[in-house]
Design a protein around this motif. Structure first.
Motif, PDB file in Angstrom:
ATOM      1  N   LYS A   1       7.715  -5.954 -16.532  1.00 24.89           N
ATOM      2  CA  LYS A   1       6.976  -6.013 -14.977  1.00 24.89           C
ATOM      3  C   LYS A   1       7.117  -4.783 -14.332  1.00 24.89           C
ATOM      4  CE  LYS A   1       7.889  -8.617 -10.859  1.00 24.89           C
ATOM      5  NZ  LYS A   1       8.814  -9.496 -10.038  1.00 24.89           N
ATOM      6  N   GLY A   2       6.108  -4.632 -13.468  1.00 21.59           N
ATOM      7  CA  GLY A   2       6.017  -3.478 -12.711  1.00 21.59           C
ATOM      8  C   GLY A   2       5.371  -2.150 -13.194  1.00 21.59           C
ATOM      9  N   LEU A   3       5.044  -2.265 -14.448  1.00 20.80           N
ATOM     10  CA  LEU A   3       4.401  -0.858 -15.205  1.00 20.80           C
ATOM     11  C   LEU A   3       2.745  -1.217 -15.089  1.00 20.80           C
ATOM     12  CD1 LEU A   3       6.058  -0.594 -18.642  1.00 20.80           C
ATOM     13  CD2 LEU A   3       6.415   0.530 -16.422  1.00 20.80           C
TER      14      LEU A   3
ATOM     15  N   GLY B   1       0.777  -1.206  -0.023  1.00 17.10           N
ATOM     16  CA  GLY B   1      -0.087  -0.105   0.027  1.00 17.10           C
ATOM     17  C   GLY B   1       0.857   1.385  -0.013  1.00 17.10           C
ATOM     18  N   HIS B   2       2.087   1.303   0.200  1.00 15.84           N
ATOM     19  CA  HIS B   2       2.937   2.194   0.180  1.00 15.84           C
ATOM     20  C   HIS B   2       3.298   2.821  -1.226  1.00 15.84           C
ATOM     21  CE1 HIS B   2       3.667   2.000   4.348  1.00 15.84           C
ATOM     22  NE2 HIS B   2       4.004   0.547   4.345  1.00 15.84           N
ATOM     23  N   GLY B   3       3.603   3.991  -1.377  1.00 17.89           N
ATOM     24  CA  GLY B   3       3.768   4.382  -2.855  1.00 17.89           C
ATOM     25  C   GLY B   3       5.137   3.787  -3.444  1.00 17.89           C
ATOM     26  N   VAL B   4       5.487   4.029  -4.751  1.00 17.61           N
ATOM     27  CA  VAL B   4       6.648   3.640  -5.295  1.00 17.61           C
ATOM     28  C   VAL B   4       7.445   4.748  -5.431  1.00 17.61           C
ATOM     29  CG1 VAL B   4       7.568   2.617  -7.606  1.00 17.61           C
ATOM     30  CG2 VAL B   4       5.291   1.805  -6.568  1.00 17.61           C
ATOM     31  N   SER B   5       8.824   4.672  -5.154  1.00 16.79           N
ATOM     32  CA  SER B   5       9.721   5.840  -5.160  1.00 16.79           C
ATOM     33  C   SER B   5      10.002   6.394  -6.704  1.00 16.79           C
ATOM     34  CB  SER B   5      11.010   5.438  -4.625  1.00 16.79           C
ATOM     35  OG  SER B   5      11.836   4.657  -5.473  1.00 16.79           O
ATOM     36  N   ASN B   6      10.250   7.629  -6.819  1.00 11.93           N
ATOM     37  CA  ASN B   6      10.791   8.081  -8.118  1.00 11.93           C
ATOM     38  C   ASN B   6      11.747   7.304  -8.886  1.00 11.93           C
ATOM     39  OD1 ASN B   6       8.607   9.781  -7.918  1.00 11.93           O
ATOM     40  ND2 ASN B   6       9.837  11.477  -7.681  1.00 11.93           N
ATOM     41  N   ASP B   7      12.782   6.959  -7.940  1.00  8.82           N
ATOM     42  CA  ASP B   7      14.069   6.045  -8.470  1.00  8.82           C
ATOM     43  C   ASP B   7      13.502   4.880  -9.168  1.00  8.82           C
ATOM     44  OD1 ASP B   7      15.714   7.941  -7.705  1.00  8.82           O
ATOM     45  OD2 ASP B   7      16.200   6.876  -6.011  1.00  8.82           O
ATOM     46  N   GLU B   8      12.321   4.222  -8.418  1.00  7.31           N
ATOM     47  CA  GLU B   8      11.749   2.895  -8.777  1.00  7.31           C
ATOM     48  C   GLU B   8      11.265   3.142 -10.167  1.00  7.31           C
ATOM     49  OE1 GLU B   8      11.210  -1.358  -9.142  1.00  7.31           O
ATOM     50  OE2 GLU B   8      12.670  -0.228  -8.115  1.00  7.31           O
ATOM     51  N   VAL B   9      10.333   4.071 -10.227  1.00  9.03           N
ATOM     52  CA  VAL B   9       9.733   4.453 -11.520  1.00  9.03           C
ATOM     53  C   VAL B   9      10.610   4.630 -12.718  1.00  9.03           C
ATOM     54  CG1 VAL B   9       8.088   6.188 -12.670  1.00  9.03           C
ATOM     55  CG2 VAL B   9       7.731   5.553 -10.371  1.00  9.03           C
TER      56      VAL B   9
ATOM     57  N   ARG C   1      13.588   3.369 -12.796  1.00 16.97           N
ATOM     58  CA  ARG C   1      14.192   2.046 -13.225  1.00 16.97           C
ATOM     59  C   ARG C   1      13.282   1.264 -14.099  1.00 16.97           C
ATOM     60  NH1 ARG C   1      14.261  -3.134 -12.163  1.00 16.97           N
ATOM     61  NH2 ARG C   1      12.789  -2.848 -10.706  1.00 16.97           N
ATOM     62  N   ARG C   2      12.212   1.194 -13.630  1.00 18.12           N
ATOM     63  CA  ARG C   2      11.164   0.381 -14.455  1.00 18.12           C
ATOM     64  C   ARG C   2      10.890   0.908 -15.909  1.00 18.12           C
ATOM     65  NH1 ARG C   2       6.380  -0.739 -10.062  1.00 18.12           N
ATOM     66  NH2 ARG C   2       7.785  -1.589  -8.349  1.00 18.12           N
TER      67      ARG C   2
ATOM     68  N   LEU D   1      13.860   0.006 -18.163  1.00 19.21           N
ATOM     69  CA  LEU D   1      13.655  -1.488 -18.512  1.00 19.21           C
ATOM     70  C   LEU D   1      12.848  -1.348 -19.777  1.00 19.21           C
ATOM     71  CD1 LEU D   1      14.194  -4.317 -18.333  1.00 19.21           C
ATOM     72  CD2 LEU D   1      12.503  -4.378 -16.669  1.00 19.21           C
ATOM     73  N   PHE D   2      11.708  -0.700 -19.613  1.00 24.15           N
ATOM     74  CA  PHE D   2      10.774  -0.625 -20.644  1.00 24.15           C
ATOM     75  C   PHE D   2      11.299  -0.164 -22.016  1.00 24.15           C
ATOM     76  CE2 PHE D   2       7.736   2.615 -22.818  1.00 24.15           C
ATOM     77  CZ  PHE D   2       6.887   1.665 -23.377  1.00 24.15           C
ATOM     78  N   LEU D   3      12.020   0.990 -21.726  1.00 22.92           N
ATOM     79  CA  LEU D   3      12.634   1.736 -22.916  1.00 22.92           C
ATOM     80  C   LEU D   3      13.672   0.849 -23.617  1.00 22.92           C
ATOM     81  CD1 LEU D   3      12.660   3.970 -24.770  1.00 22.92           C
ATOM     82  CD2 LEU D   3      14.284   5.357 -23.088  1.00 22.92           C
ATOM     83  N   ASN D   4      14.773   0.097 -22.669  1.00 24.11           N
ATOM     84  CA  ASN D   4      15.597  -0.692 -23.158  1.00 24.11           C
ATOM     85  C   ASN D   4      15.073  -2.035 -23.978  1.00 24.11           C
ATOM     86  OD1 ASN D   4      17.702   0.657 -22.183  1.00 24.11           O
ATOM     87  ND2 ASN D   4      17.729  -0.554 -20.378  1.00 24.11           N
ATOM     88  N   ARG D   5      13.802  -2.280 -23.733  1.00 28.14           N
ATOM     89  CA  ARG D   5      13.337  -3.485 -24.238  1.00 28.14           C
ATOM     90  C   ARG D   5      12.638  -3.000 -25.508  1.00 28.14           C
ATOM     91  NH1 ARG D   5       8.815  -6.174 -21.624  1.00 28.14           N
ATOM     92  NH2 ARG D   5       9.511  -8.045 -22.926  1.00 28.14           N
TER      93      ARG D   5
END
Length: 127
Positions: A86-88, A7-15, A17-18, A21-25
């Motif tokens: 994963k994670g998006l 239930g806690h938010g996702v950090s900007n660093d984690e956003v 990172r994800r 990964l999406f752009l690299n793919r």
């Protein structure tokens, strides 16, 4: 971006990172081994938003379609990579550039949300 089950938010660093990964793919799907061997990549500019209450991380993104690819093929790649990274989250709105209105919308509240690590010019094969 998916929120963790705690239930806690996702950090900007984690956003970031994800999203990286999406752009690299996407780049690997388009340019195959040229992404590593020759540094090929599509142009990208990204802005992070957190919603009116600061609890809804999302990214406004402009990606440059390679000139030798159709709008439909590029949109399909973006949608497949978004749905399988994963994670998006599950909300994707892919639209071809039509006018300068998208830039004003992306900027929203200035450059506070600019994601420098996901913003760069294209490097592509010579035609």
């Amino acid at each position: 971006i998916h929120r963790p089950k705690t239930g806690h938010g996702v950090s900007n660093d984690e956003v970031a990172r994800r999203c990286g990964l999406f752009l690299n793919r996407i780049n690997r799907r388009i340019y195959k081994h040229g992404t590593k061997r020759k540094g090929f990549r599509i142009a990208s500019v990204a802005f992070l938003g957190n919603g009116p209450y600061g609890d809804h991380p999302h990214v406004h993104w402009a990606l440059q379609k390679p000139s030798d690819m159709t709008d439909e093929d590029f949109e399909q790649i973006v949608k497949v990579m978004a749905s399988t990274t994963k994670g998006l989250g599950k909300e994707f709105d892919v639209k071809p550039y039509r006018d300068e209105g998208w830039l004003g919308y992306m900027l929203g509240h200035g450059f506070d949300g600019w994601m420098e690590s996901l913003s760069f010019t294209a490097v592509c094969p010579k035609h």
